[in-house]
Design a protein around this motif. Structure first.
Motif, mmCIF file in Angstrom:
data_model
loop_
_atom_site.group_PDB
_atom_site.id
_atom_site.type_symbol
_atom_site.label_atom_id
_atom_site.label_comp_id
_atom_site.label_asym_id
_atom_site.label_seq_id
_atom_site.Cartn_x
_atom_site.Cartn_y
_atom_site.Cartn_z
ATOM 1 N N PRO A 1 -11.455 2.863 1.367
ATOM 2 C CA PRO A 1 -12.200 1.735 0.783
ATOM 3 C C PRO A 1 -11.477 1.105 -0.407
ATOM 4 C CG PRO A 1 -13.679 3.557 1.207
ATOM 5 C CD PRO A 1 -12.285 4.084 1.420
ATOM 6 N N ARG B 1 -12.202 -2.718 -8.541
ATOM 7 C CA ARG B 1 -12.409 -1.750 -7.462
ATOM 8 C C ARG B 1 -13.370 -0.653 -7.901
ATOM 9 N NH1 ARG B 1 -6.698 -2.434 -6.532
ATOM 10 N NH2 ARG B 1 -6.008 -0.497 -7.493
ATOM 11 N N LEU C 1 0.829 -1.208 0.000
ATOM 12 C CA LEU C 1 0.000 0.000 0.000
ATOM 13 C C LEU C 1 0.864 1.260 0.000
ATOM 14 C CD1 LEU C 1 -2.692 -1.073 2.619
ATOM 15 C CD2 LEU C 1 -3.034 -0.792 0.169
ATOM 16 N N THR D 1 -0.741 -4.450 -4.583
ATOM 17 C CA THR D 1 -1.445 -4.995 -3.416
ATOM 18 C C THR D 1 -2.401 -6.122 -3.782
ATOM 19 O OG1 THR D 1 -1.310 -2.861 -2.336
ATOM 20 C CG2 THR D 1 -2.961 -4.379 -1.502
ATOM 21 N N HIS D 2 -3.173 -5.923 -4.871
ATOM 22 C CA HIS D 2 -4.202 -6.923 -5.139
ATOM 23 C C HIS D 2 -3.635 -8.240 -5.642
ATOM 24 C CE1 HIS D 2 -3.787 -4.856 -9.055
ATOM 25 N NE2 HIS D 2 -4.124 -6.006 -9.582
ATOM 26 N N VAL E 1 -16.672 -0.972 -5.768
ATOM 27 C CA VAL E 1 -16.581 -0.074 -4.613
ATOM 28 C C VAL E 1 -16.947 1.371 -4.979
ATOM 29 C CG1 VAL E 1 -15.040 0.899 -2.864
ATOM 30 C CG2 VAL E 1 -14.839 -1.508 -3.497
ATOM 31 N N ARG F 1 -13.270 -13.345 -4.243
ATOM 32 C CA ARG F 1 -11.977 -12.972 -4.840
ATOM 33 C C ARG F 1 -10.809 -13.760 -4.267
ATOM 34 N NH1 ARG F 1 -15.545 -9.023 -4.835
ATOM 35 N NH2 ARG F 1 -15.612 -7.589 -6.601
ATOM 36 N N PHE G 1 -7.489 -3.327 9.084
ATOM 37 C CA PHE G 1 -7.127 -1.935 9.324
ATOM 38 C C PHE G 1 -7.480 -1.526 10.753
ATOM 39 C CE2 PHE G 1 -7.328 -2.300 4.806
ATOM 40 C CZ PHE G 1 -6.390 -1.407 4.315
ATOM 41 N N GLU H 1 -8.172 0.965 -0.776
ATOM 42 C CA GLU H 1 -7.080 0.168 -0.214
ATOM 43 C C GLU H 1 -7.626 -1.152 0.320
ATOM 44 O OE1 GLU H 1 -3.931 3.613 1.220
ATOM 45 O OE2 GLU H 1 -4.945 2.392 2.711
ATOM 46 N N VAL H 2 -8.751 -1.056 1.002
ATOM 47 C CA VAL H 2 -9.371 -2.271 1.545
ATOM 48 C C VAL H 2 -9.664 -3.243 0.403
ATOM 49 C CG1 VAL H 2 -11.402 -3.204 2.693
ATOM 50 C CG2 VAL H 2 -10.360 -1.111 3.550
ATOM 51 N N ALA H 3 -10.261 -2.725 -0.662
ATOM 52 C CA ALA H 3 -10.603 -3.583 -1.798
ATOM 53 C C ALA H 3 -9.349 -4.198 -2.407
ATOM 54 C CB ALA H 3 -11.374 -2.782 -2.842
ATOM 55 N N ALA H 4 -8.263 -3.417 -2.455
ATOM 56 C CA ALA H 4 -7.012 -3.951 -3.013
ATOM 57 C C ALA H 4 -6.491 -5.093 -2.154
ATOM 58 C CB ALA H 4 -5.961 -2.843 -3.129
ATOM 59 N N THR H 5 -6.588 -4.951 -0.823
ATOM 60 C CA THR H 5 -6.130 -6.044 0.037
ATOM 61 C C THR H 5 -7.060 -7.246 -0.068
ATOM 62 O OG1 THR H 5 -7.341 -5.394 2.028
ATOM 63 C CG2 THR H 5 -5.170 -4.417 1.722
ATOM 64 N N LEU H 6 -8.248 -7.042 -0.609
ATOM 65 C CA LEU H 6 -9.160 -8.167 -0.838
ATOM 66 C C LEU H 6 -9.046 -8.642 -2.288
ATOM 67 C CD1 LEU H 6 -12.181 -6.848 1.244
ATOM 68 C CD2 LEU H 6 -10.586 -8.660 1.857
ATOM 69 N N ARG H 7 -7.931 -8.298 -2.886
ATOM 70 C CA ARG H 7 -7.554 -8.798 -4.210
ATOM 71 C C ARG H 7 -8.413 -8.282 -5.351
ATOM 72 N NH1 ARG H 7 -5.787 -14.896 -3.295
ATOM 73 N NH2 ARG H 7 -4.636 -14.592 -1.392
ATOM 74 N N ALA H 8 -9.014 -7.131 -5.181
ATOM 75 C CA ALA H 8 -9.755 -6.529 -6.278
ATOM 76 C C ALA H 8 -8.790 -5.675 -7.089
ATOM 77 C CB ALA H 8 -10.898 -5.680 -5.741
ATOM 78 N N GLY H 9 -8.701 -5.927 -8.387
ATOM 79 C CA GLY H 9 -7.855 -5.132 -9.277
ATOM 80 C C GLY H 9 -8.483 -3.765 -9.522
ATOM 81 N N PHE I 1 -17.133 -2.371 4.035
ATOM 82 C CA PHE I 1 -17.796 -1.584 2.992
ATOM 83 C C PHE I 1 -19.199 -1.228 3.463
ATOM 84 C CE2 PHE I 1 -14.920 -4.200 0.186
ATOM 85 C CZ PHE I 1 -14.055 -3.154 -0.060
ATOM 86 N N ILE J 1 -10.086 -14.377 2.277
ATOM 87 C CA ILE J 1 -9.450 -14.303 0.963
ATOM 88 C C ILE J 1 -8.326 -15.330 0.902
ATOM 89 C CG2 ILE J 1 -9.932 -11.823 0.783
ATOM 90 C CD1 ILE J 1 -6.720 -11.837 0.618
#
Lengths: 372, 228
Positions: B122, B136, A64, A88-89, B140, A118, A97, B124-132, A103, A164
């Motif tokens: 949000p 995202r 990040l 990151t993804h 999101v 995912r 966090f 960043e959160v999505a990225a850590t949940l592997r969303a490209g 969400f 995940i």
């Protein structure tokens, strides 16, 4: 149950000079310069005061944050080096966090489904149920994040990070935004997590309580640099502590319950060489426990006193004496068998007892707490 | 109060124009809003200023330039002619193009504001949940910016319905093709047909008021939903 700690280590080195992307921290120019090897399993706690770079380090590991220079190898797989930056993804990390990060447009269950969809590989129903069960969130899945308490939200966020199917779990002070009661409510879940998960967890914290309860391995960070690192008992038995913990200074001992006294509700905990009586918390016989002895709870006498309310008196040898940030106080490291204790005494007492390294005497321990 | 055949044609044309423009603007405006919300580029301010120009520019000025650009010698006119489409002024699609420019800020700005309000976390959160990046955006950004899209659609539609100056410049006054409600009202007044002008003006007044009422009511509801 836990695999060998040193099997697949995490090697991380980061240099970062630019300002943190966190707008709250724009004021201080920040430098992170670390080179670490963390065990490939168990809980590693990154410990240090706020502003020491703990969160930045964790964000670097997650990708990040973009450091000026970074190298990261996890379980033999290169995530980052001079020519490669895995976004990151693509990194198989779970990230929890500091504050609620669910969400808002999805329910608690919807948040879990977002992760599950995912995940790198298919998450079996069994694994899903297991994550929900460890976190105890089965009854709140239909609710929206706004309808959850802070503690519930963090539990959902932790379950989401697990779903995940991460190969490394990163947690950034997940309890910091919660009040004391909520913290106590979640810590048992985290302990269970550390005990049942076979992936490494890197946990950022500035709370001594969380470190002593959760850590297997500790990295102490100070002004962006590693001040010390090692096993939990080892790190806190150093007398030249990198940080001033004040009244929180103390050692952690790993022992075993060898006797339970039902009459007085006490338990006898044995260590390598010596034992302590503590309040019986209900731990089973032979259960391995972690106890904490604070420096301010130890007093020293030259002769063992039998006429005292003190329950625990240990024969000890003075190992080292050092000053404190408070000029009236001294730290005295004591050795008993293989274990170390640290006592915090006034300099006057040190002088009065004529303490010097190698001297044998008695440590009276006023209170001992089982932390785990 | 009743509408003549010509009035109904004008109403139908206006609704068709506003719907087309709103839909196209959501398609065109969303990437522009997303870029404006995220970029640190030096071009952000100039692009934002161009998008906002119609807010202060007289419609006649905008209409004049568009007329030139879309005319037979303008670059856009040459382009449409080369495609065999002829020139756009004085056609329905000419109005659509003009209206897209004219209503752009009313669509882009609410979406941009809503996207900026989402913040970094949000994503960043999505990225850590592997969303490209694309994932995202759709999973999101779009859902979280929904209030902005609703406001943008309402404002874009209503503003297009209310156009007058730019339509006269680009579209003239061709029944069924470019004669929208506001032009029709103008014609009625010119011809001293005050009753007819009253009917259409009253309808427009009622429409505009209802739209704004719905908008503020919606925003209030969203605020209450956020508080809970």
């Amino acid at each position: 149950m836990k695999p060998n700690l040193s099997d697949n280590p995490i090697r991380a080195s980061f240099q970062l000079k630019h300002q943190s992307s966190n707008p709250k921290r724009h004021t201080d120019q920040f430098t992170l310069d670390v080179d670490l090897t963390l065990p490939g399993s168990g809980v590693s706690v990154i410990f240090g005061p706020s502003g020491s770079g703990k969160t930045t380090l964790l964000r670097c590991i997650a990708g990040l944050e973009t450091p000026d220079q970074g190298n990261l190898i996890v379980n033999g797989e290169v995530w980052q080096n001079a020519s490669l930056f895995m976004p990151t993804h693509r990194r198989p990390v779970g990230y929890v966090f500091q504050e609620s990060s669910l969400f808002p447009h999805l329910t608690a269950g919807g948040n879990l489904a977002y992760a599950r969809k995912r995940a790198g590989k298919k998450i079996s129903a069994q694994l899903y149920d297991h994550a929900i069960e460890i976190m105890g969130i089965n009854d709140i899945l239909h609710r929206s994040p706004q309808q959850l308490s802070g503690g519930e939200r963090q539990r959902v966020a932790i379950a989401r990070a697990l779903l995940i199917n991460p190969r490394l779990l990163l947690m950034d002070e997940p309890l910091a935004s919660l009040d004391k009661r909520r913290k106590q409510e979640i810590i048992p879940y985290l302990e269970r997590l550390g005990a049942t998960l076979d992936i490494p967890i890197i946990y950022v914290s500035h709370s001594m309580d969380e470190v002593t309860r959760l850590a297997d391995h500790v990295v102490v960070l100070k002004q962006g640099k590693v001040a010390t690192q090692g096993g939990l008992t080892e790190v806190f038995s150093h007398i030249d502590l990198p940080l001033d913990y004040g009244d929180d200074t103390g050692v952690v001992l790993q022992g075993q319950v060898v006797e339970r006294d039902p009459k007085w509700h006490l338990a006898r905990i044995a260590f390598s060489d010596g034992e302590l009586w503590v309040r019986d918390r209900g731990d089973a016989l032979h259960q391995s426990v972690r106890v904490r002895v604070l420096a301010r709870d130890i007093s020293l006498t030259l002769t063992p006193s039998t006429q005292s309310s003190i329950l625990n008196t240990l024969a000890v040898k003075v190992d080292a004496i050092t000053g404190d940030s408070d000029e009236a106080m001294s730290f005295v490291r004591l050795k008993t068998g293989e274990e170390y204790l640290i006592a915090r005494l006034t300099c006057r007492s040190v002088d009065y007892l004529q303490l010097k390294p190698g001297q044998s005497l008695w440590a009276q321990i006023k209170s001992v707490a089982i932390v785990r | 109060m009743s509408f003549s055949e010509a009035d109904l044609t004008a109403i139908w044309l206006t609704l068709r124009l506003a719907t087309t423009v709103t839909l196209l603007l959501l398609l065109i405006g969303t990437p522009i809003a997303w870029w404006l919300a995220r970029t640190q580029s030096v071009w952000k301010a100039p692009v934002a200023a161009i998008v906002a120009l119609p807010l202060i520019l007289p419609p006649t000025v905008l209409g004049f330039y568009l007329l030139i650009a879309m005319g037979p010698h303008g670059f856009f006119g040459q382009f449409t002619q080369s495609l065999g489409l002829g020139t756009l002024p004085f056609t329905f699609w000419g109005l659509v193009v003009a209206s897209i420019f004219y209503s752009m800020p009313f669509v882009v700005q609410p979406i941009q504001n809503a996207m900026e309000a989402i913040g970094e976390r949000p994503l960043e959160v999505a990225a850590t949940l592997r969303a490209g990046p694309l994932d995202r955006f759709f999973s999101v950004v779009l859902p979280l910016a929904k209030p902005g899209f609703i406001t943008a659609s309402i404002l874009g539609f209503a503003h297009t319905v209310g156009e007058f100056g730019i339509i006269l410049m680009i579209g003239g006054n061709i029944p069924g093709e470019t004669r929208v409600i506001s032009v029709q009202i103008y014609d009625h007044v010119e011809a001293l047909e005050f009753m007819q002008a009253h009917a259409l003006s009253g309808a427009m007044l009622l429409f505009s008021f209802s739209v704004l009422l719905a908008l503020y009511w919606l925003q209030r509801k969203q605020k209450i939903a956020l508080l809970n």
